[in-house]
Scaffold this motif. Sequence first.
Motif, PDB file in Angstrom:
ATOM      1  N   MET A 131     -52.097  67.247 -70.472  1.00  0.00           N
ATOM      2  CA  MET A 131     -51.486  66.260 -69.581  1.00  0.00           C
ATOM      3  C   MET A 131     -50.014  66.606 -69.368  1.00  0.00           C
TER       4      MET A 131
ATOM      5  N   ALA B  49     -50.464  59.714 -75.581  1.00  0.00           N
ATOM      6  CA  ALA B  49     -50.809  60.282 -74.277  1.00  0.00           C
ATOM      7  C   ALA B  49     -51.038  61.780 -74.391  1.00  0.00           C
ATOM      8  N   ARG B  50     -50.195  62.459 -75.154  1.00  0.00           N
ATOM      9  CA  ARG B  50     -50.365  63.901 -75.352  1.00  0.00           C
ATOM     10  C   ARG B  50     -51.676  64.215 -76.065  1.00  0.00           C
TER      11      ARG B  50
ATOM     12  N   GLY C 274     -54.353  62.640 -75.674  1.00  0.00           N
ATOM     13  CA  GLY C 274     -55.473  62.269 -74.822  1.00  0.00           C
ATOM     14  C   GLY C 274     -56.075  60.918 -75.132  1.00  0.00           C
ATOM     15  N   GLN C 275     -55.392  60.114 -75.937  1.00  0.00           N
ATOM     16  CA  GLN C 275     -55.893  58.782 -76.293  1.00  0.00           C
ATOM     17  C   GLN C 275     -55.312  57.763 -75.303  1.00  0.00           C
ATOM     18  N   SER C 276     -55.838  57.785 -74.096  1.00  0.00           N
ATOM     19  CA  SER C 276     -55.245  57.030 -72.995  1.00  0.00           C
ATOM     20  C   SER C 276     -55.232  55.526 -73.230  1.00  0.00           C
TER      21      SER C 276
ATOM     22  N   LEU D  30     -50.570  58.032 -66.916  1.00  0.00           N
ATOM     23  CA  LEU D  30     -51.720  57.441 -67.602  1.00  0.00           C
ATOM     24  C   LEU D  30     -52.687  56.757 -66.642  1.00  0.00           C
TER      25      LEU D  30
END
Length: 339
Positions: free
Chosen positions: A1, A297-298, A300-302, A333
């Motif tokens: 991301m 966020a990095r 991937g746990q949105s 996001l």
Amino acid sequence: MPDPVQQGPKMAKGWRRIVPLFGYGLVLLGCQAGVNEELVATPTPYLVRSPIAPEAQGTPRNGDASLTDALATGEAGLGAGDPAAATAYSEAIVRDPSLVPAFIGRGLVAMGQAQGDPATYQRALDDLNRALSLEPASIPARIGRARVYLDRFRFRGDPTDLDRARTELDVVLAKGPSEEAQLLLVRVHVAAGDLVEARRVLDAPVVRRVNGDSASESERAIARATVALAGRQSAEAVTAAMAALDAAPASIEANRLLAEAHLLDDDPEAALNAADDLLARREDDGPALFLRAAALARLGQSAEAERATALARERLAASPVYLARIAQMSVSLAPAATP
């Protein structure tokens, strides 16, 4: 991301450059407008040990042991942002309204609690101004005001605060060498976007006062970490931030820097751990909430990142700088639009 790029506050007249500051794309601006002095300093007649150790400046009148205890309690909680520190300093002020170290300490506690809130910054400055009115020679009060102006700039983005911080530090350094002032000046130059000058000041020989005016190892490491982050030197930033935290495990600033450094070093899991370590001690720390959201966020746990972002937005509602960063992260996001 991809990392969100923070645009910062609207550019004001007189701002001179834009530079990346810290590992997650924060952009801050600086200017060189002059600022008039509010109070005039005179040479200090007593020993000064540290701008965040106000009890070194003078003692309670009449040798009051309870006042000494109150100052010690305040000092113990100051670096960790413990609200009990403000209570202890206030108790000392009630007993002795002329106690300069208590006003300095309470002002610095308020600064740590402000996180962008203008009224809280003003309370901090009111206490430090009171300290200077009682003792115009107070170097700790001068350095304290510089700290408040720098912190307010970092959260609110008004470039005149950097000039105010420089003015305070110039007054201190004009009276003689001060390692605390020199290291804080490094951070002011970084915030202003002048990395060349920041490195020059950081690398300059330090001439300490004969009476022992020396900064803590944590302060030295924080200055090194700040310069490394601004220069996007990730390994150096992590090393310096860890050294700062090793030297002062309760340091809020060192903990934030470590999380930021891990993000720059592309290690979001370590950044998340650093942010969580701080939040375990200070659950309402806005920058830590933001850094936690960035790390999630990095990773991937949105969904978790969105929840953390909402908490950061609520806590940092008074900070234009962080709200801009949060807005950029929220865009990254957001789910893709349906074709």
